[in-house]
Design a protein around this motif. Structure first.
Motif: not given
Lengths: 430, 430
Positions: A25, A29, A47, A136, A139, A195, A241, A384-385
């Motif tokens: 990831t 994040k 999300f 979160m 995402e 991502r 975010e 992806c929010k």
């Protein structure tokens, strides 16, 4: 010699997992997660996956059962001992013990929360609901799973040599980009492509090619797993975010107007140096900079993530100058829709005026444009929010109205509160 | 999992052998070898390496010790049981038991004879001397060793990703050629690229790419080891060495004039169908065809291996017509310096007028032009030829004076005997 044990062990895989580590990831994040874990652990968020390229009908390409298997596999992951050791022991941005013990203990026990999946109109409705610090973290793996399942759906129609030539072409293309980038003096560039990557193995290849091809000009990757595996810097600061969720929680227009700065006040307390990077565009950069408190003048730099990047950087330079700062000491990180030509232009224009750095994303790790029949492997715009926080919808305006999201009445309210006037619409490529 | 036994076993390799099988050679060498083994077993010949691209100073690129190790390794090879079984049991050109028992018994016991190696003026003088059936089997492995050692000398200066991109580019290039060839209707094409290949593994890759990309249009490979390994047809008939050696043995001009036909008379007795392919150019095609005996009219086809290929095929067509044969029933095999464009041209011109087939060599298995700095991997013109037989020098005229070889007085004599007039010189590319 075939290693029989390996082959037999591989028989046991029910799936070929796309995400094999909870730290596969983006680094930011984890930084944001730690901040949220301390400051807003009980905020409830939703999300949601949003495919901005509606012409790609993901639910017709990807089998729902396979998607569920991959998402279930992500839920089975937890931090390994080695990963924990790396996060605890490594130096990030020159700092030891970036991650506090209480956070690490929580993270070691974490499993990702459930997901909700439905098909509608050829698309997947995929949502995650729960405590912010947990939700979160969905995402990036959610995006990586969808992106790679789409790649696999296309790849499985191809022959063995077609596949090899496909990757040969993609490798050649990337290497030619790297050879061009090598000619930029004082280049600083990082991989921001987790991502939207074509696949994990491909991202890992891209990172290694950048290492060999660019040497010190390649400053690291946003991907923690790859940073650990390849022994390079993990890169990233903060994202939209934080202000989006904080803004949604505001009880009044006054609180709303203050939210983006409150977020950075928390960050200011936690981080210094190259982690103090302003991301001004969540609700329009112009108003954000105009109303920014003085302590933000001293921050190290700014990340330009939407709108016309040259205009954004010029605005940043003017803002620093107006506030008595020397832009040549400031860092500008370009991170939106970059490819080689744009990097050349931006470097030529801003080199010497500010410190220039690039976060290269989709067109680093997923430039398969034109390489498959029907351009079926071209990258597309999947996000992806956070769409709500404690039951209230979130809003993002950005410096490009085509990237705006949220209910129309709330978008109008935010525009009023943040004094956003006419914006230039730009095509969202990737 | 690393297979420890494999790694440890690999420690034992003193070298990474280029030629790992005595049948890593062209099929026509074995056919000719059997014929020579029966008809001329005691002829003493000298084969010699000739680098026609003198600008490439092989002895400066390649370490003599490494060359000796590779050649010594070739001398350690003998026919394996599996290879023998394949040669004995397989169907070649639709025929079972192509190789007779007495030949197979001799071949099973064969080791290649000694070589003689010296350095002179930046080149290697590499010669092989002895009984014809043994010495002639050195040709292909000697060329393959030199070609691949030259590749390795260049490749060892490159980084891991540079290497990967090098092969990515070469793969992409070949695949694009295959995609173009696929559009030729009724294409028939074989791999003739063993002698000038970039490397064994690369030739093996090329063959597999042709298999997947061209399907039935790909009719096989000249390489026996690869034909066996990939379960495809082994392709090839006969070559210049037969008339060259027989001509050198002639005791008079009359015998000399007859030698090229005597060779084919032996062949006529041994083979039929698609193995009856005339190679007319050893001492000039024009005279060869003019003076050919009538029984050659019925042969299946002709291989055009020097001179302007279109002119050669037109001459073949006229010859068949003059002798009352229908050219549409005849096979023309083009095998000299082919690449995709030339194949398109030749196919367009001759398709429907004769049966067209291509033997694709150097630009199939060694098209690394432009892929390394200084074009250091471009293919070049290396041959290994019979230069004398029972102490007398051999001569080759061919349809291109730039490919002629032999002492000047003998060349003049052969030109007189075979009635060769003015010839058009053509650049020898590969």
């Amino acid at each position: 010699m075939v290693d029989i044990a390996t082959r037999v062990y591989n028989h046991n895989w029910k799936i070929d997992p796309i995400v094999r580590s909870i730290i596969d990831t983006d680094f930011y994040k984890l930084l944001m997660c730690q901040s949220i874990f301390r400051n807003r652990p009980d905020t409830r968020v939703v999300f949601s996956l949003i495919n901005r390229t509606t012409s790609i009908r993901l639910a017709e390409l990807i089998d729902e059962g396979e998607l569920r298997e991959q998402l279930d596999h992500v839920r089975s992951l937890s931090l390994t001992r080695g990963e924990s050791t790396w996060l605890r022991g490594n130096t990030f941005y020159g700092k030891r013990q970036m991650f506090r013990s209480d956070f690490m203990e929580w993270f070691e026990g974490l499993r990702l929360p459930p997901y909700h999946l439905e098909k509608r109109d050829g698309q997947f409705e995929l949502t995650f609901e729960g405590a912010w610090p947990e939700v979160m973290l969905w995402e990036i793996p959610a995006l990586a799973v969808l992106m790679e399942l789409r790649s696999r759906a296309v790849l499985k129609t191809m022959g063995k040599f077609e596949l090899q030539v496909l990757y040969a072409r993609a490798m050649t293309r990337l290497w030619e980009k790297i050879e061009r980038l090598r000619t930029i003096p004082d280049l600083k560039i990082a991989d921001f492509g987790t991502r939207r990557r074509h696949s994990f193995l491909w991202q890992d290849w891209c990172v290694q090619a950048m290492q060999e091809g660019l040497g010190d000009a390649f400053i690291g990757t946003s991907n923690c797993r790859i940073a650990m595996r390849r022994d390079i810097e993990a890169i990233g600061t903060n994202a939209h975010e934080l202000p989006m969720v904080l803004a949604a929680l505001a009880d009044s227009d006054e609180e709303l107007a203050r939210a983006p700065y409150d977020v950075l006040a928390d960050w200011h307390e936690e981080h210094d140096g190259n982690l103090r990077i302003i991301l001004p565009d969540t609700f329009g950069s112009e108003g954000f900079l105009r109303n920014a408190p003085d302590w933000l003048n001293k921050w190290t730099g700014m990340r330009i993530d939407s709108g016309d990047p040259a205009a954004g950087a010029e605005a940043a330079i003017r803002w620093w100058q107006d506030r008595g700062e020397d832009p040549r000491t400031k860092l500008v990180i370009f991170s939106d829709g970059l490819d080689v030509e744009k990097m050349f232009e931006l470097h030529a224009r801003f080199h010497g005026r500010v410190k220039v750095s690039f976060g290269w994303g989709t067109l680093l790790t997923n430039d398969f444009r034109g390489l498959a029949p029907g351009d079926a492997l071209a990258p597309f715009s999947l996000v992806c929010k956070a769409v709500s926080a404690n039951g209230r919808p979130t809003v993002k305006l950005s410096d490009n109205p085509n990237k705006a999201m949220g209910p129309a009445d709330q978008v109008a309210r935010y525009k009023r509160v943040f004094g956003v006037g006419a914006q230039q619409p730009l095509k969202v490529e990737v």
